[in-house]
Design an enzyme around this catalytic site. Structure first.
Site, PDB file in Angstrom:
ATOM      1  N   ARG A 222       0.820  -1.227   0.000  1.00 21.09           N
ATOM      2  CA  ARG A 222       0.000   0.000   0.000  1.00 21.09           C
ATOM      3  C   ARG A 222       0.848   1.269   0.000  1.00 21.09           C
ATOM      4  O   ARG A 222       0.533   2.254   0.677  1.00 21.09           O
ATOM      5  CB  ARG A 222      -0.973   0.018   1.196  1.00 21.09           C
ATOM      6  CG  ARG A 222      -1.929  -1.157   1.226  1.00 21.09           C
ATOM      7  CD  ARG A 222      -2.939  -1.146   0.086  1.00 21.09           C
ATOM      8  NE  ARG A 222      -3.641  -2.418   0.046  1.00 21.09           N
ATOM      9  CZ  ARG A 222      -3.269  -3.463  -0.704  1.00 21.09           C
ATOM     10  NH1 ARG A 222      -2.211  -3.388  -1.507  1.00 21.09           N
ATOM     11  NH2 ARG A 222      -3.953  -4.572  -0.690  1.00 21.09           N
TER      12      ARG A 222
ATOM     13  N   SER B 161     -10.198  -0.149   4.038  1.00 18.96           N
ATOM     14  CA  SER B 161      -9.370  -0.592   5.177  1.00 18.96           C
ATOM     15  C   SER B 161      -8.721   0.618   5.830  1.00 18.96           C
ATOM     16  O   SER B 161      -8.017   1.379   5.165  1.00 18.96           O
ATOM     17  CB  SER B 161      -8.283  -1.550   4.695  1.00 18.96           C
ATOM     18  OG  SER B 161      -8.893  -2.735   4.252  1.00 18.96           O
TER      19      SER B 161
ATOM     20  N   GLU C 121      -3.726   3.253   7.028  1.00 17.80           N
ATOM     21  CA  GLU C 121      -3.649   3.108   5.564  1.00 17.80           C
ATOM     22  C   GLU C 121      -4.360   4.306   4.921  1.00 17.80           C
ATOM     23  O   GLU C 121      -3.922   4.850   3.909  1.00 17.80           O
ATOM     24  CB  GLU C 121      -4.325   1.792   5.129  1.00 17.80           C
ATOM     25  CG  GLU C 121      -4.333   1.600   3.618  1.00 17.80           C
ATOM     26  CD  GLU C 121      -4.833   0.218   3.198  1.00 17.80           C
ATOM     27  OE1 GLU C 121      -4.586  -0.768   3.929  1.00 17.80           O
ATOM     28  OE2 GLU C 121      -5.477   0.133   2.135  1.00 17.80           O
TER      29      GLU C 121
HETATM   30  C1  LIG Z   1     -15.430   0.256   0.063  1.00 16.30           C
HETATM   31  C2  LIG Z   1     -13.943   0.355  -0.154  1.00 16.30           C
HETATM   32  C3  LIG Z   1     -13.204  -0.779  -0.451  1.00 16.30           C
HETATM   33  C4  LIG Z   1     -11.830  -0.687  -0.664  1.00 16.30           C
HETATM   34  N1  LIG Z   1     -11.134  -1.825  -0.964  1.00 16.30           N
HETATM   35  C5  LIG Z   1      -9.811  -1.729  -1.247  1.00 16.30           C
HETATM   36  C6  LIG Z   1      -9.067  -2.900  -1.621  1.00 16.30           C
HETATM   37  O1  LIG Z   1      -9.607  -3.999  -1.705  1.00 16.30           O
HETATM   38  N2  LIG Z   1      -7.765  -2.757  -1.897  1.00 16.30           N
HETATM   39  C7  LIG Z   1      -7.121  -1.539  -1.830  1.00 16.30           C
HETATM   40  O2  LIG Z   1      -5.931  -1.470  -2.127  1.00 16.30           O
HETATM   41  N3  LIG Z   1      -7.795  -0.428  -1.473  1.00 16.30           N
HETATM   42  C8  LIG Z   1      -9.113  -0.494  -1.182  1.00 16.30           C
HETATM   43  N4  LIG Z   1      -9.797   0.632  -0.811  1.00 16.30           N
HETATM   44  C9  LIG Z   1      -9.058   1.902  -0.644  1.00 16.30           C
HETATM   45  C10 LIG Z   1      -8.959   2.756  -1.903  1.00 16.30           C
HETATM   46  O3  LIG Z   1     -10.001   2.439  -2.831  1.00 16.30           O
HETATM   47  C11 LIG Z   1      -7.604   2.611  -2.575  1.00 16.30           C
HETATM   48  O4  LIG Z   1      -6.558   3.026  -1.717  1.00 16.30           O
HETATM   49  C12 LIG Z   1      -7.516   3.424  -3.866  1.00 16.30           C
HETATM   50  O5  LIG Z   1      -6.349   3.062  -4.577  1.00 16.30           O
HETATM   51  C13 LIG Z   1      -7.512   4.934  -3.604  1.00 16.30           C
HETATM   52  O6  LIG Z   1      -7.712   5.574  -4.839  1.00 16.30           O
HETATM   53  P1  LIG Z   1      -8.437   7.001  -4.896  1.00 16.30           P
HETATM   54  O7  LIG Z   1      -8.428   7.452  -6.317  1.00 16.30           O
HETATM   55  O8  LIG Z   1      -9.755   6.957  -4.244  1.00 16.30           O
HETATM   56  O9  LIG Z   1      -7.417   7.887  -4.063  1.00 16.30           O
HETATM   57  P2  LIG Z   1      -7.732   8.960  -2.931  1.00 16.30           P
HETATM   58  O10 LIG Z   1      -8.425   8.331  -1.796  1.00 16.30           O
HETATM   59  O11 LIG Z   1      -8.361  10.173  -3.521  1.00 16.30           O
HETATM   60  O12 LIG Z   1      -6.239   9.324  -2.477  1.00 16.30           O
HETATM   61  C14 LIG Z   1      -5.437   8.335  -1.862  1.00 16.30           C
HETATM   62  C15 LIG Z   1      -3.966   8.762  -1.996  1.00 16.30           C
HETATM   63  O13 LIG Z   1      -3.606   8.704  -3.371  1.00 16.30           O
HETATM   64  C16 LIG Z   1      -3.083   9.958  -3.786  1.00 16.30           C
HETATM   65  N5  LIG Z   1      -3.449  10.171  -5.186  1.00 16.30           N
HETATM   66  C17 LIG Z   1      -4.685  10.094  -5.745  1.00 16.30           C
HETATM   67  N6  LIG Z   1      -4.610  10.374  -7.060  1.00 16.30           N
HETATM   68  C18 LIG Z   1      -3.302  10.633  -7.322  1.00 16.30           C
HETATM   69  C19 LIG Z   1      -2.583  10.981  -8.505  1.00 16.30           C
HETATM   70  N7  LIG Z   1      -3.174  11.160  -9.688  1.00 16.30           N
HETATM   71  N8  LIG Z   1      -1.239  11.148  -8.405  1.00 16.30           N
HETATM   72  C20 LIG Z   1      -0.600  11.008  -7.215  1.00 16.30           C
HETATM   73  N9  LIG Z   1      -1.221  10.664  -6.073  1.00 16.30           N
HETATM   74  C21 LIG Z   1      -2.565  10.488  -6.138  1.00 16.30           C
HETATM   75  C22 LIG Z   1      -3.691  10.985  -2.847  1.00 16.30           C
HETATM   76  O14 LIG Z   1      -2.906  12.161  -2.751  1.00 16.30           O
HETATM   77  C23 LIG Z   1      -3.726  10.200  -1.539  1.00 16.30           C
HETATM   78  O15 LIG Z   1      -2.468  10.239  -0.924  1.00 16.30           O
HETATM   79  C24 LIG Z   1     -11.170   0.571  -0.585  1.00 16.30           C
HETATM   80  C25 LIG Z   1     -11.924   1.714  -0.300  1.00 16.30           C
HETATM   81  C26 LIG Z   1     -13.298   1.620  -0.085  1.00 16.30           C
HETATM   82  C27 LIG Z   1     -14.090   2.872   0.205  1.00 16.30           C
END
Ligand SMILES: Cc1cc2nc3c(=O)[nH]c(=O)nc-3n(C[C@H](O)[C@H](O)[C@H](O)COP(=O)(O)OP(=O)(O)OC[C@H]3O[C@@H](n4cnc5c(N)ncnc54)[C@H](O)[C@@H]3O)c2cc1C
Length: 292
Positions: A166, A214, A284
């Protein structure tokens, strides 16, 4: 910045861009038109102004006092997707992971179904090394592109991404703009079956509303949810925030939580787990901005 083409807004509330639906406003909010617009903006933005990027907000708590400086969210100009030769797929980083998984399935590219289980954007998957159901971003990434705080457009080979659990060690100021993934030839029907199985597993085991997924990383040798359960925190509630009774490594906003309540609940869980098992849980979920 006379040549700016994207939208720049003041005091944009950010809660609506997050799964938790909480948090204050961005002092300034920028949605670049495309990669060159983003690079132009960053080149011309005074160095002392802080920059924060958000994706689909599925791993994020925005604190109630909002985010100082500029918050950047990528939109339409970063939503491209292209199937390439040799079972590869290229995608802009605003594209949702599930859309990339679906495009791969249609094109008969196996190995990317796990992305359908992560509700974030490709940018978030790169930053977090998102993974689910046996697959992780590091397994399939060929290269990524991004723009640094000085406005330089950079390419990152897989080895430059510094992927760990992660985590990517690419400097925090880099905003990813595009990625290329490598799959393998597969049968579209079989891939669709895998994606359906992932969907039903997720629906049975995870809350899908007003959560950040998570909350804590699994400490080496442990499951975070189990430690939380054993410490008696299942369904623990502070104000409008609750430890999910369904999956106790998920925090949920029951409807009217503040970011402070969600964060306080997380810290209470950490303290109880430490007292009960001696294990320190590491967040996380990313927390950004200032308390009210
Ligand atoms: C119901 C649910 C289930 C989930 N299940 C999983 C799972 O099974 N596995 C898992 O790994 N995660 C899971 N997650 C967590 C999440 O979906 C992941 O961490 C996902 O990769 C975050 O992406 P995001 O676009 O929403 O990022 P955000 O939440 O918007 O940001 C997360 C981080 O990424 C950075 N970021 C976002 N976009 C960029 C970019 N373009 N360039 C640089 N940095 C960037 C942000 O600055 C921040 O630090 C889950 C979340 C939810 C709500």
């Amino acid at each position: 910045m006379g040549e700016l083409r994207g939208r720049l807004l003041a005091n944009q509330p950010l809660g609506e861009f997050t799964w938790f639906r909480v948090g204050g406003a961005a002092q300034a909010f920028f949605m670049p038109e495309d990669e060159n617009d983003l690079a132009y903006f960053l080149r011309n933005l005074p160095a002392e102004i802080a920059v924060t990027v958000i994706g689909a907000g599925s791993n994020l708590i925005v604190r109630d006092g909002g985010v100082p400086g500029v918050t950047i969210r990528l939109g339409r100009g970063f939503n491209n997707i292209a199937v390439q030769d040799g079972s590869r797929i290229g995608a802009g980083t605003a594209m949702l992971d599930v859309m990339v998984a679906r495009a791969a399935q249609k094109a008969g590219i196996a190995g990317l179904s796990f992305l359908s289980g992560i509700p974030g954007s490709i940018g978030g998957a790169l930053r977090m090394n998102g993974g689910a159901y046996g697959g992780e971003t590091t397994d399939v990434l060929v290269e990524a592109r991004g723009v640094d705080r000085q406005g330089n457009i950079c390419t990152f080979a897989h080895a430059d991404m510094g992927f760990a659990y992660r985590h990517s060690s690419v400097p925090d100021d880099v905003i990813f703009t595009a990625a290329v993934f490598q799959g393998r030839a597969g049968d579209p029907e079989a891939i669709a079956g895998e994606m359906a199985a992932i969907k039903s597993k997720r629906e049975a085991s995870q809350p899908r509303n007003r959560t950040g997924g998570s909350t804590f990383k699994n400490p080496p040798g442990h499951n975070a949810w189990k430690l939380i359960d054993e410490a008696g925190c299942r369904a623990l509630t502070i104000g409008g925030a609750q430890v999910s009774p369904l999956h106790c490594n998920f925090l949920i906003n029951l409807g009217n939580a503040t970011a402070a309540e969600i964060e306080a609940l997380g810290e209470t869980v950490r303290a109880r787990v430490k007292a009960h098992s001696g294990v320190t849980l590491e967040w996380e979920i990313k927390r950004i901005g200032q308390p009210a």
